[in-house]
Scaffold this motif. Structure first.
Motif, short mmCIF file in Angstrom:
data_model
loop_
_atom_site.label_atom_id
_atom_site.label_comp_id
_atom_site.label_asym_id
_atom_site.label_seq_id
_atom_site.Cartn_x
_atom_site.Cartn_y
_atom_site.Cartn_z
N ASN A 128 0.82 -1.02 0.20
CA ASN A 128 0.39 0.14 -0.34
C ASN A 128 1.08 1.53 0.01
O ASN A 128 0.31 1.80 -0.68
N ILE A 129 1.63 1.34 0.82
CA ILE A 129 2.21 2.37 1.23
C ILE A 129 3.41 2.71 0.05
O ILE A 129 4.07 4.02 -0.92
N LEU A 130 4.17 1.47 -1.29
CA LEU A 130 4.50 1.64 -2.53
C LEU A 130 3.83 1.98 -3.45
O LEU A 130 4.26 2.07 -4.50
N CYS A 131 2.01 2.06 -3.12
CA CYS A 131 2.05 2.28 -4.39
C CYS A 131 1.79 3.02 -5.25
O CYS A 131 1.76 3.42 -6.25
N PRO A 132 2.13 4.13 -4.56
CA PRO A 132 2.37 6.21 -5.75
C PRO A 132 3.55 6.02 -6.69
O PRO A 132 3.95 6.33 -7.80
N SER A 133 4.84 4.26 -6.00
CA SER A 133 5.83 4.21 -7.27
C SER A 133 5.59 3.49 -8.51
O SER A 133 5.93 4.10 -9.09
#
Length: 227
Positions: free
Chosen positions: A110-115
């Motif tokens: 979830n945290i890495l989604c923007p990447s």
């Protein structure tokens, strides 16, 4: 429109009207605001004051009926939808009252989604700084349903901050949290603002949510209240 060097975002005579077959509702009325680089800004108002509509227009998620929004002097209206989407993806982070975590993937994913979505590498050292300062190191392999509301909001903030956005737009980010978690979140915003000069634009119904901020914009019935 000439924008001074310290102004990151501004809006000029923003109005918003919603129309149906019978009713015409004016939600915002000629709103003018400037946001400085590295500032914390509160948009304060009661329910129905127009504050979320204003935030969405400033963030390029909605369009004004009249007026213009400028990011570093460039007008939103002069951009195509793809250019505006790229601007949001590369420069803006978003935190909402409803955390909007993807339920079927882990906290780390979830945290890495923007990447993944923006095809942009993230700074691993900064990533580890974020999860440490947010106190979520032990949650990364868990699923969203295993977390409390306060933990989910901290994860949402890590996701919003991952690509070092110039501006974080936060819509009632502490609205579902207790007093203790509210304090944690507001202190985090202030620390991230100080460490990384991130500009925060926060919609709230709590006027004293953050004591030390650049400006408090008070809205009533779609207009800025001058006190």
């Amino acid at each position: 429109m000439i924008i001074s060097d310290d102004i990151l975002l501004s809006c000029d005579n923003i109005s918003k009207t919603y129309e149906s077959s019978r009713i015409r509702t004016k939600v915002l009325k000629q709103v003018n605001i400037k946001f400085k680089k590295g500032s914390i800004n509160l948009i304060y108002g009661k329910s129905g004051s127009g504050k979320t509509t204003l935030l969405n227009i400033l963030a390029g998620l909605d369009k004004a009926s009249q007026g213009n929004v400028y990011y570093l002097g460039k007008r939103y209206g002069s951009m195509s939808e793809s250019e505006l989407a790229k601007l949001r993806g590369q420069n803006f982070g978003f935190v909402f009252q409803a955390y909007h975590l993807i339920p079927r993937i882990s906290i780390e994913e979830n945290i890495l989604c923007p990447s993944y979505i923006n095809g942009k590498q993230y700074d691993k050292e900064y990533y580890h700084f974020l999860i440490e300062i947010l106190g979520i190191e032990k949650l990364l392999k868990k699923m969203p349903y295993e977390l409390s509301g306060g933990e989910q909001q901290r994860v949402a903030i890590a996701r919003a901050m991952l690509l070092k956005p110039k501006i974080v737009f936060a819509d009632e980010p502490t609205g579902n949290l207790d007093t203790e978690n509210t304090k944690v979140i507001t202190e985090l915003f202030q620390k991230l603002n100080k460490e990384y000069k991130t500009t925060f634009i926060i919609v709230t119904h709590e006027e004293n949510l953050i004591e030390h901020c650049e400006q408090i914009i008070r809205l009533r019935d779609g207009e800025i209240v001058i006190e």
